[in-house]
Enzyme design. Structure first.
Site, mmCIF file in Angstrom:
data_model
loop_
_atom_site.group_PDB
_atom_site.id
_atom_site.type_symbol
_atom_site.label_atom_id
_atom_site.label_comp_id
_atom_site.label_asym_id
_atom_site.label_seq_id
_atom_site.Cartn_x
_atom_site.Cartn_y
_atom_site.Cartn_z
ATOM 1 N NE ARG A 173 5.083 -24.536 32.799
ATOM 2 C CZ ARG A 173 3.922 -25.198 32.741
ATOM 3 N NH1 ARG A 173 3.777 -26.223 31.936
ATOM 4 N NH2 ARG A 173 2.919 -24.814 33.487
ATOM 5 C CB SER A 188 1.333 -27.839 29.720
ATOM 6 O OG SER A 188 1.525 -29.065 30.346
#
Ligand code: URA
Length: 428
Positions: A173, A188
């Site tokens: 990411r 996350s």
């Protein structure tokens, strides 16, 4: 069930076209990616599709579940007291974990903090603690649990088995412009915190120009999403939105922040650092159902005793001198007036450029580098008065820090508009 012909491409296409993924599709994709069977470019494409299409509550819960299941979940039942952790989304001068963890431990609640390093303009708790001579941030699981039982708090790096899918996805990411997605951020953070085995979690969601979330609406949405993921997974969670337009406290940089934290543990320190520490401690104790007064534990020395025990247990010397950068340079006000604003972002970037932070996760940090602020918002200053000091190990880093500091302190003629630190509370 996954269809017989379902592949990574089918999963990506489904999300790209705005369809909800099934639990089986999610479980399979995360597991196959963690085992190296799904390619990085396919996981990148799925992250981008999630970035644009989002995820429903059921999908996000399954996604978080799969991330937790990609590794082990710690069992903290041997600790013998309630365990409550806190997570901050990160800000400039955010050293709150340092006074908070021993304070909450001193009130009878264990704090199992698996923490991270800094990247960019926000610092990391492990980098700050490593400024203390001898401090070890790598603890094995047995040592971590024993320290929680004996001292009541431990702050260390997460092991490789904690949500390994997140480590892979976060790295992807970072290089594919997909960090700023609420479902991806929430899963996350929460996958790591849930896998850590804590019973309760207080989330400090920073909002403002020096934070990850600059917009209050998005910060509240992130807070609500994380609190819901906690309750989906049996972890009681509360979020507190705190302001990050100005740096927290007066010290930004690893050893400088340790010193300021010790001041708070001694019952002093800047008012805003004490305020946020006490607000979060109150939430953590309430989650654990413990009726204790954290302000008393700060003022009567119990929190300091717990800090010293934590530092010693992790190999550090609480009485050792902290590292000091080789160069110190004062910045003076260019005019008479009132400090209208101190901007967190240029202060954070200045500390980072002066050597306190890192641009890539492999880079070293300078323990003594950073910024000390000598004024606060609303304070009257005169031309030539020292407003800040930059600390760096060499002239190149010092000049880089000074360049970034430009415009950090606004001196005007009108009244200052400093906002309260604790903005709102989000519960399930
Ligand atoms: N911190 C995390 O751990 N994950 C994110 O996605 C963002 C911040």
């Amino acid at each position: 069930m996954l269809g017989r012909m379902d592949t990574a491409v089918d999963v990506i296409r489904a999300k790209r076209d705005g369809r909800a993924l099934s639990d089986d599709q999610i479980r399979w994709f995360i597991d196959a990616y963690t085992r190296g069977e799904v390619a990085h470019e396919q996981a990148s494409a799925l992250c981008m599709a999630i970035f644009f299409r989002g995820m429903g509550a059921r999908e996000l819960s399954a996604w978080t579940d799969a991330m937790i299941a990609s590794g082990g979940r710690l069992d903290l039942s041997g600790v013998g007291r309630p365990c409550v952790d806190k997570h901050s989304t990160g800000g400039v001068g955010d050293k709150i974990s340092l006074p908070l963890c021993p304070l909450v431990a001193a009130c009878g609640v264990a704090v199992p903090q698996l923490s991270g390093r800094g990247l960019g303009h926000t610092g990391g708790t492990l980098d700050k603690l490593e400024a203390i001579p001898g401090f070890r941030t790598a603890l094995g699981t047995a040592e971590f649990v024993a320290q929680l039982r004996d001292v009541g708090a431990a702050i260390c790096a997460a092991g490789d088995d904690l949500a390994p899918a997140d480590r892979l996805l976060y790295a992807l990411r970072d290089v594919t412009a997909t960090v700023e997605s609420i479902p991806l951020i929430a899963s996350s953070i929460m996958s790591k915190k849930i896998a850590e085995g804590t019973d309760g979690l207080v989330l400090d969601v920073k909002v403002g120009e020096g934070a990850f979330m600059t917009d209050r609406g998005r910060a509240e949405e992130l807070a609500r999403t994380m609190v819901r993921l906690g309750s989906d997974h049996g972890v009681r969670a509360v979020a507190v939105l705190t302001g990050m337009d100005a740096p927290l406290g007066c010290a930004v940089g690893n050893a400088l922040e340790v010193a300021e934290s010790v001041d708070v543990l001694a019952g002093g320190g800047p008012d805003d650092v004490r305020e946020v520490t006490l607000a979060l401690a109150g939430e953590m104790l309430a989650l654990a159902g413990v009726d204790a007064d954290p302000a008393r534990a700060l003022d009567d020395g119990r929190a300091m005793d717990a800090w010293r025990a934590l530092v010693r247990a992790q190999g550090g010397d609480p009485d050792a001198s902290l590292p000091v950068a080789r160069l110190a340079h004062d910045v003076a006000s260019e005019r008479d007036g009132v400090v209208a604003r101190i901007h967190a972002l240029p202060v954070g970037v200045a500390a980072w450029r002066a050597g306190a932070g890192r641009a890539r996760k492999e880079d070293p940090v300078s323990p003594g580098a950073g910024v000390t602020l000598h004024v606060s918002e609303g304070q009257r200053v005169t031309r030539g008065q020292r407003v800040a000091t930059l600390h760096a190990d060499n002239e190149t880093l010092l000049q880089a820090g000074l360049a970034a500091f430009t415009g950090a302190v606004d001196v005007g003629t009108g009244p200052a508009s400093s906002a309260p630190r604790v903005i709102a509370r989000v519960t399930s």
